[in-house]
Scaffold this motif. Structure first.
Motif, PDB file in Angstrom:
ATOM      1  N   VAL A 143       0.978  -1.141  -0.276  1.00 53.59           N
ATOM      2  CA  VAL A 143      -0.283   0.241   0.162  1.00 53.59           C
ATOM      3  C   VAL A 143       0.869   1.259  -0.037  1.00 53.59           C
ATOM      4  CG1 VAL A 143      -1.468   1.096   1.550  1.00 53.59           C
ATOM      5  CG2 VAL A 143      -1.879  -1.057   0.975  1.00 53.59           C
ATOM      6  N   GLU A 144       1.595   0.872   0.954  1.00 54.73           N
ATOM      7  CA  GLU A 144       3.118   2.347   0.674  1.00 54.73           C
ATOM      8  C   GLU A 144       3.536   3.288  -0.635  1.00 54.73           C
ATOM      9  OE1 GLU A 144       5.577   4.590   1.523  1.00 54.73           O
ATOM     10  OE2 GLU A 144       6.542   2.981   1.116  1.00 54.73           O
ATOM     11  N   LYS A 145       4.066   3.600  -1.239  1.00 55.23           N
ATOM     12  CA  LYS A 145       3.913   4.424  -2.254  1.00 55.23           C
ATOM     13  C   LYS A 145       4.415   4.208  -2.740  1.00 55.23           C
ATOM     14  CE  LYS A 145       4.623   8.649  -5.245  1.00 55.23           C
ATOM     15  NZ  LYS A 145       3.259   7.980  -6.511  1.00 55.23           N
ATOM     16  N   ILE A 146       6.389   4.277  -1.850  1.00 53.05           N
ATOM     17  CA  ILE A 146       7.393   3.633  -1.520  1.00 53.05           C
ATOM     18  C   ILE A 146       7.885   1.998  -2.334  1.00 53.05           C
ATOM     19  CG2 ILE A 146       9.924   3.585  -1.555  1.00 53.05           C
ATOM     20  CD1 ILE A 146       9.311   6.314  -0.044  1.00 53.05           C
ATOM     21  N   GLU A 147       7.178   1.478  -1.390  1.00 58.57           N
ATOM     22  CA  GLU A 147       7.263   0.327  -1.592  1.00 58.57           C
ATOM     23  C   GLU A 147       6.820  -0.645  -2.090  1.00 58.57           C
ATOM     24  OE1 GLU A 147       9.078  -2.392   0.627  1.00 58.57           O
ATOM     25  OE2 GLU A 147      10.332   0.019   1.113  1.00 58.57           O
ATOM     26  N   ARG A 148       5.542   0.238  -2.874  1.00 57.16           N
ATOM     27  CA  ARG A 148       4.124   0.057  -4.369  1.00 57.16           C
ATOM     28  C   ARG A 148       5.277   0.085  -4.811  1.00 57.16           C
ATOM     29  NH1 ARG A 148       0.263   2.720  -3.451  1.00 57.16           N
ATOM     30  NH2 ARG A 148       0.880   4.287  -4.842  1.00 57.16           N
ATOM     31  N   GLU A 149       5.712   1.276  -5.609  1.00 50.20           N
ATOM     32  CA  GLU A 149       6.844   1.210  -6.812  1.00 50.20           C
ATOM     33  C   GLU A 149       7.927   0.176  -6.743  1.00 50.20           C
ATOM     34  OE1 GLU A 149       7.599   5.808  -6.359  1.00 50.20           O
ATOM     35  OE2 GLU A 149       5.655   5.812  -6.909  1.00 50.20           O
ATOM     36  N   ARG A 150       8.591   0.002  -6.210  1.00 55.59           N
ATOM     37  CA  ARG A 150       9.886  -1.131  -5.588  1.00 55.59           C
ATOM     38  C   ARG A 150       8.979  -2.038  -6.208  1.00 55.59           C
ATOM     39  NH1 ARG A 150      11.375  -0.200  -0.861  1.00 55.59           N
ATOM     40  NH2 ARG A 150      12.514   1.604  -1.520  1.00 55.59           N
ATOM     41  N   PRO A 172     -11.283  -2.941  -3.885  1.00 56.06           N
ATOM     42  CA  PRO A 172     -11.455  -1.858  -5.199  1.00 56.06           C
ATOM     43  C   PRO A 172     -11.456  -0.394  -5.566  1.00 56.06           C
ATOM     44  CG  PRO A 172     -12.921  -4.237  -4.896  1.00 56.06           C
ATOM     45  CD  PRO A 172     -12.215  -4.020  -3.915  1.00 56.06           C
ATOM     46  N   TYR A 173     -11.505   0.055  -3.983  1.00 55.58           N
ATOM     47  CA  TYR A 173     -10.901   1.455  -3.678  1.00 55.58           C
ATOM     48  C   TYR A 173     -10.469   2.076  -3.931  1.00 55.58           C
ATOM     49  CZ  TYR A 173      -9.283   0.211   1.258  1.00 55.58           C
ATOM     50  OH  TYR A 173      -8.931   0.100   2.152  1.00 55.58           O
ATOM     51  N   ARG A 174      -8.840   1.171  -4.403  1.00 58.77           N
ATOM     52  CA  ARG A 174      -7.457   1.853  -4.055  1.00 58.77           C
ATOM     53  C   ARG A 174      -7.256   1.415  -5.645  1.00 58.77           C
ATOM     54  NH1 ARG A 174      -5.604  -0.085   0.670  1.00 58.77           N
ATOM     55  NH2 ARG A 174      -4.758  -2.273   0.234  1.00 58.77           N
ATOM     56  N   SER A 175      -7.728   1.035  -6.267  1.00 62.40           N
ATOM     57  CA  SER A 175      -7.985   0.214  -8.004  1.00 62.40           C
ATOM     58  C   SER A 175      -7.112   1.490  -8.985  1.00 62.40           C
ATOM     59  CB  SER A 175      -9.537  -0.455  -8.376  1.00 62.40           C
ATOM     60  OG  SER A 175      -9.981  -1.230  -7.675  1.00 62.40           O
ATOM     61  N   GLN A 176      -7.803   2.515  -8.643  1.00 57.46           N
ATOM     62  CA  GLN A 176      -7.185   4.263  -9.389  1.00 57.46           C
ATOM     63  C   GLN A 176      -5.872   4.164  -8.820  1.00 57.46           C
ATOM     64  OE1 GLN A 176      -9.385   4.827 -11.787  1.00 57.46           O
ATOM     65  NE2 GLN A 176      -7.588   6.394 -12.106  1.00 57.46           N
ATOM     66  N   LYS A 177      -5.804   4.362  -7.798  1.00 55.23           N
ATOM     67  CA  LYS A 177      -4.424   4.672  -6.885  1.00 55.23           C
ATOM     68  C   LYS A 177      -3.538   3.367  -8.138  1.00 55.23           C
ATOM     69  CE  LYS A 177      -4.143   6.664  -2.813  1.00 55.23           C
ATOM     70  NZ  LYS A 177      -4.073   8.072  -3.788  1.00 55.23           N
ATOM     71  N   LEU A 178      -3.121   2.229  -7.853  1.00 55.93           N
ATOM     72  CA  LEU A 178      -2.662   1.546  -7.997  1.00 55.93           C
ATOM     73  C   LEU A 178      -2.499   1.355  -9.723  1.00 55.93           C
ATOM     74  CD1 LEU A 178      -0.815  -0.846  -8.343  1.00 55.93           C
ATOM     75  CD2 LEU A 178      -3.016  -2.191  -7.906  1.00 55.93           C
ATOM     76  N   PHE A 179      -3.672   1.914 -10.572  1.00 57.45           N
ATOM     77  CA  PHE A 179      -3.416   2.261 -11.801  1.00 57.45           C
ATOM     78  C   PHE A 179      -2.312   2.826 -12.899  1.00 57.45           C
ATOM     79  CE2 PHE A 179      -5.146   4.396 -15.223  1.00 57.45           C
ATOM     80  CZ  PHE A 179      -4.742   2.913 -16.831  1.00 57.45           C
ATOM     81  N   CYS A 225     -10.092  -5.095  -9.849  1.00 59.12           N
ATOM     82  CA  CYS A 225      -9.994  -4.940 -11.294  1.00 59.12           C
ATOM     83  C   CYS A 225      -9.085  -5.860 -10.932  1.00 59.12           C
ATOM     84  CB  CYS A 225      -9.141  -3.430 -11.494  1.00 59.12           C
ATOM     85  SG  CYS A 225      -9.982  -2.775 -11.874  1.00 59.12           S
ATOM     86  N   ILE A 226      -8.306  -6.231 -11.775  1.00 55.27           N
ATOM     87  CA  ILE A 226      -7.303  -7.363 -12.204  1.00 55.27           C
ATOM     88  C   ILE A 226      -6.012  -6.980 -12.812  1.00 55.27           C
ATOM     89  CG2 ILE A 226      -6.136  -9.991 -12.084  1.00 55.27           C
ATOM     90  CD1 ILE A 226      -8.324 -10.102  -9.846  1.00 55.27           C
ATOM     91  N   PHE A 227      -4.499  -7.373 -12.627  1.00 58.86           N
ATOM     92  CA  PHE A 227      -3.669  -6.616 -13.106  1.00 58.86           C
ATOM     93  C   PHE A 227      -3.172  -7.334 -13.695  1.00 58.86           C
ATOM     94  CE2 PHE A 227      -5.081  -2.946 -10.527  1.00 58.86           C
ATOM     95  CZ  PHE A 227      -5.160  -1.740 -11.289  1.00 58.86           C
ATOM     96  N   CYS A 228      -3.004  -7.633 -14.853  1.00 60.90           N
ATOM     97  CA  CYS A 228      -1.744  -8.463 -15.330  1.00 60.90           C
ATOM     98  C   CYS A 228      -0.927  -7.332 -16.642  1.00 60.90           C
ATOM     99  CB  CYS A 228      -2.038  -9.265 -17.505  1.00 60.90           C
ATOM    100  SG  CYS A 228      -3.521  -9.959 -16.471  1.00 60.90           S
ATOM    101  N   LEU A 229       0.908  -7.641 -15.995  1.00 57.72           N
ATOM    102  CA  LEU A 229       2.047  -6.758 -16.418  1.00 57.72           C
ATOM    103  C   LEU A 229       3.292  -7.886 -17.116  1.00 57.72           C
ATOM    104  CD1 LEU A 229       3.554  -4.462 -14.042  1.00 57.72           C
ATOM    105  CD2 LEU A 229       5.196  -6.574 -15.514  1.00 57.72           C
TER     106      LEU A 229
END
Length: 233
Positions: A143-150, A172-179, A225-229
């Protein structure tokens, strides 16, 4: 003789249950009376849609995180009665509770009966156009921004190194932020697929390079949402 442990799939979205739960599965679930579940509220909502062959108030519905659940389930099986594992959405034991209960059922020699139903992870992969021969499900990102980007950069590297699709999800309430974090962090050439509201009437699946996603404003709101990279060319 020991009872059977049935693994019952739940729907991923609202709408007619027949849309995603096969008749055979509904028939099996309707005849059961002992349910060990992700949450009582989610389970009872599903059972009302079947409906059960007994009054719903007569069914045993016990959350898996209840300290009594495991021993109670084993008691039911040892008495020769069938029991079920049920999650709030999709398949039990796949990115959802239930694996420990299934393992304990195997340990006492009970037959485990998984049933066919919707799985958001596999539906998203199927619809992505990305590598379905080699893939990894990574659960939730930090959830934390720096750890998420890492973590996002790590997944890009893993995808490139192993030629492997990386799959992950978010509440669901964090889908947009992750995107938005994915667009900020990933290389422009990385493929990103987003599957939103799977199996619902307003389902969407889009696969584009990150640079293409950046060209237009996309709002997923609070959609699941489900994300595939993928870092493949």
């Amino acid at each position: 003789m020991l009872g059977k442990l049935w693994l019952i799939p739940n729907t991923l979205s609202e709408g007619p249950i027949e849309r995603s739960i096969p008749e055979e599965v509904r028939d099996v679930a309707s005849g059961l009376t002992h349910f060990f579940v992700e949450s009582e509220k989610g389970a009872r909502a599903f059972l009302k849609r079947l409906p059960l062959r007994i009054p719903i108030q007569d069914a045993e519905v016990l959350a898996l995180d209840d300290s009594r659940a495991m021993e109670r389930m084993l008691d039911v099986l040892r008495q020769g009665r069938d029991a079920a594992i049920l999650s709030d959405a999709g398949l039990p034991c796949v990115a959802d509770p239930g694996a420990q209960a299934v393992l304990q059922a195997h340990r006492i020699g009970a037959e485990v009966k998984p049933l066919v139903g919707p799985c958001s992870i596999l539906l998203a992969l199927m619809g992505s156009g990305l590598n379905g021969q080699s893939f990894a499900f990574c659960g939730y990102l930090p959830v934390e921004k720096i750890e998420r980007e890492r973590k996002i950069r790590e997944l890009e590297q893993l995808s490139s190194r192993h030629k492997q699709t990386q799959i992950f999800m978010e509440t669901p309430y964090r889908s947009q932020k992750l995107f938005e974090s994915l667009l900020e962090t990933c290389s422009d050439g990385t493929w990103l697929s987003v599957a939103a509201n799977l199996t619902s009437a307003d389902q969407t699946i889009g696969t584009r390079r990150v640079a293409e996603w950046k060209n237009g404003r996309v709002e997923f709101g609070k959609a699941p949402c489900i994300f595939c990279l993928s870092s493949l060319p």
